[in-house]
Design a protein around this motif. Structure first.
Motif, PDB file in Angstrom:
ATOM      1  N   ILE A  36      17.397   0.035-102.247  1.00  0.00           N
ATOM      2  CA  ILE A  36      16.392   1.098-102.166  1.00  0.00           C
ATOM      3  C   ILE A  36      17.121   2.420-101.987  1.00  0.00           C
ATOM      4  O   ILE A  36      18.262   2.456-101.520  1.00  0.00           O
ATOM      5  N   VAL A  37      16.471   3.502-102.364  1.00  0.00           N
ATOM      6  CA  VAL A  37      17.012   4.837-102.154  1.00  0.00           C
ATOM      7  C   VAL A  37      16.155   5.521-101.104  1.00  0.00           C
ATOM      8  O   VAL A  37      14.927   5.544-101.222  1.00  0.00           O
ATOM      9  N   ILE A  38      16.821   6.049-100.065  1.00  0.00           N
ATOM     10  CA  ILE A  38      16.104   6.817 -99.049  1.00  0.00           C
ATOM     11  C   ILE A  38      16.655   8.236 -99.033  1.00  0.00           C
ATOM     12  O   ILE A  38      17.771   8.486 -99.499  1.00  0.00           O
ATOM     13  N   THR A  39      15.855   9.147 -98.510  1.00  0.00           N
ATOM     14  CA  THR A  39      16.233  10.561 -98.497  1.00  0.00           C
ATOM     15  C   THR A  39      16.231  11.083 -97.064  1.00  0.00           C
ATOM     16  O   THR A  39      15.248  11.675 -96.613  1.00  0.00           O
ATOM     17  N   PRO A  40      17.343  10.861 -96.332  1.00  0.00           N
ATOM     18  CA  PRO A  40      17.401  11.321 -94.935  1.00  0.00           C
ATOM     19  C   PRO A  40      17.309  12.843 -94.821  1.00  0.00           C
ATOM     20  O   PRO A  40      17.777  13.528 -95.733  1.00  0.00           O
ATOM     21  N   PRO A  41      16.736  13.306 -93.731  1.00  0.00           N
ATOM     22  CA  PRO A  41      16.157  12.535 -92.638  1.00  0.00           C
ATOM     23  C   PRO A  41      14.800  11.977 -93.043  1.00  0.00           C
ATOM     24  O   PRO A  41      13.981  12.676 -93.634  1.00  0.00           O
ATOM     25  N   THR A  42      14.587  10.717 -92.724  1.00  0.00           N
ATOM     26  CA  THR A  42      13.353  10.044 -93.097  1.00  0.00           C
ATOM     27  C   THR A  42      12.983   9.015 -92.039  1.00  0.00           C
ATOM     28  O   THR A  42      13.685   8.849 -91.047  1.00  0.00           O
ATOM     29  N   TYR A  43      11.931   8.316 -92.270  1.00  0.00           N
ATOM     30  CA  TYR A  43      11.430   7.310 -91.345  1.00  0.00           C
ATOM     31  C   TYR A  43      12.466   6.190 -91.194  1.00  0.00           C
ATOM     32  O   TYR A  43      12.951   5.629 -92.177  1.00  0.00           O
ATOM     33  N   GLY A  44      12.806   5.846 -89.983  1.00  0.00           N
ATOM     34  CA  GLY A  44      13.854   4.885 -89.710  1.00  0.00           C
ATOM     35  C   GLY A  44      13.546   3.464 -90.114  1.00  0.00           C
ATOM     36  O   GLY A  44      14.458   2.641 -90.271  1.00  0.00           O
ATOM     37  N   MET A  45      12.281   3.129 -90.310  1.00  0.00           N
ATOM     38  CA  MET A  45      11.918   1.750 -90.618  1.00  0.00           C
ATOM     39  C   MET A  45      12.393   1.320 -92.000  1.00  0.00           C
ATOM     40  O   MET A  45      12.571   0.122 -92.242  1.00  0.00           O
ATOM     41  N   TYR A  46      12.644   2.261 -92.907  1.00  0.00           N
ATOM     42  CA  TYR A  46      13.173   1.879 -94.216  1.00  0.00           C
ATOM     43  C   TYR A  46      14.499   1.143 -94.043  1.00  0.00           C
ATOM     44  O   TYR A  46      14.723   0.087 -94.630  1.00  0.00           O
TER      45      TYR A  46
ATOM     46  N   ALA B 159      17.633  -3.854 -93.788  1.00  0.00           N
ATOM     47  CA  ALA B 159      18.614  -4.715 -93.124  1.00  0.00           C
ATOM     48  C   ALA B 159      18.047  -6.115 -92.909  1.00  0.00           C
ATOM     49  O   ALA B 159      18.724  -7.118 -93.168  1.00  0.00           O
ATOM     50  N   VAL B 160      16.819  -6.198 -92.451  1.00  0.00           N
ATOM     51  CA  VAL B 160      16.186  -7.499 -92.207  1.00  0.00           C
ATOM     52  C   VAL B 160      16.059  -8.290 -93.503  1.00  0.00           C
ATOM     53  O   VAL B 160      16.231  -9.510 -93.521  1.00  0.00           O
ATOM     54  N   ASN B 161      15.772  -7.601 -94.607  1.00  0.00           N
ATOM     55  CA  ASN B 161      15.550  -8.262 -95.890  1.00  0.00           C
ATOM     56  C   ASN B 161      16.799  -8.306 -96.774  1.00  0.00           C
ATOM     57  O   ASN B 161      16.717  -8.691 -97.940  1.00  0.00           O
ATOM     58  N   ASP B 162      17.963  -7.925 -96.219  1.00  0.00           N
ATOM     59  CA  ASP B 162      19.228  -7.946 -96.946  1.00  0.00           C
ATOM     60  C   ASP B 162      19.150  -7.143 -98.236  1.00  0.00           C
ATOM     61  O   ASP B 162      19.496  -7.608 -99.323  1.00  0.00           O
ATOM     62  N   VAL B 163      18.661  -5.909 -98.100  1.00  0.00           N
ATOM     63  CA  VAL B 163      18.528  -4.989 -99.222  1.00  0.00           C
ATOM     64  C   VAL B 163      19.438  -3.795 -98.945  1.00  0.00           C
ATOM     65  O   VAL B 163      19.389  -3.202 -97.866  1.00  0.00           O
ATOM     66  N   GLU B 164      20.287  -3.461 -99.912  1.00  0.00           N
ATOM     67  CA  GLU B 164      21.211  -2.330 -99.757  1.00  0.00           C
ATOM     68  C   GLU B 164      20.432  -1.021 -99.667  1.00  0.00           C
ATOM     69  O   GLU B 164      19.402  -0.850-100.331  1.00  0.00           O
ATOM     70  N   VAL B 165      20.949  -0.095 -98.856  1.00  0.00           N
ATOM     71  CA  VAL B 165      20.335   1.228 -98.724  1.00  0.00           C
ATOM     72  C   VAL B 165      21.266   2.269 -99.333  1.00  0.00           C
ATOM     73  O   VAL B 165      22.437   2.358 -98.956  1.00  0.00           O
ATOM     74  N   ILE B 166      20.754   3.031-100.271  1.00  0.00           N
ATOM     75  CA  ILE B 166      21.482   4.150-100.861  1.00  0.00           C
ATOM     76  C   ILE B 166      20.846   5.417-100.315  1.00  0.00           C
ATOM     77  O   ILE B 166      19.627   5.581-100.375  1.00  0.00           O
ATOM     78  N   LYS B 167      21.670   6.314 -99.781  1.00  0.00           N
ATOM     79  CA  LYS B 167      21.153   7.532 -99.161  1.00  0.00           C
ATOM     80  C   LYS B 167      21.462   8.744-100.035  1.00  0.00           C
ATOM     81  O   LYS B 167      22.583   8.917-100.508  1.00  0.00           O
TER      82      LYS B 167
END
Length: 147
Positions: free
Chosen positions: A102-112, A117-125
């Motif tokens: 998934i792609v997140i755009t910090p600062p953003t909601y921490g639950m992403y 992490a729980v679902n073993d999905v990589e985070v791209i910031k």
């Protein structure tokens, strides 16, 4: 959605086939909210019952409130217990663990990050601009076939 999710048969409970009576498969209490003596001779609150698991009445009322009942149906509305549940469900349904990102755009909601992490999905910031705008080109460039 992931193929294994699409292959699931919907869960059926007694409430799918019955709307009245005591539904013991749902752990409903056949004697009411308390066995202690009370002033009431009726159980008008039905506190031993679970709410509608499909939230059909709530969804209809929401669509009416939003003046959207002519364009949408209750099947178009998701009702959850907050954004945490919705984020987690989206990742569980659409992301393949250990493969997708998934792609997140910090600062953003921490639950992403937590759900990823729980679902073993990589985070791209891709950070927002100093004015908190999305860097559209950089965000699109950060995606790949597994996003």
């Amino acid at each position: 959605a992931r193929p294994n999710i699409l292959a699931l048969a919907p869960y059926r409970c007694a409430r799918d086939d019955y709307s009245s009576g005591i539904l013991l498969d749902a752990n409903e209490n056949p004697i009411g909210p308390t066995a202690l003596p009370t002033q009431s001779t009726t159980n008008s609150l039905s506190l031993e019952r679970y709410p509608d698991p499909y939230q059909i009445t709530l969804k209809h009322k929401y669509l009416q409130f939003r003046n959207a009942s002519t364009q949408l149906t209750p099947d178009n509305v998701f009702v959850g217990v907050g954004s945490d549940e919705a984020i987690d469900l989206l990742m569980r349904i659409f992301c393949v663990p250990g493969v997708d990102n998934i792609v997140i755009t910090p600062p953003t909601y921490g639950m992403y990050k937590v759900s990823a992490a729980v679902n073993d999905v990589e985070v791209i910031k891709v950070d927002l601009t100093p004015d908190f705008d999305v860097r559209v080109n950089e965000t699109l460039a950060a995606t790949n076939a597994n996003t």
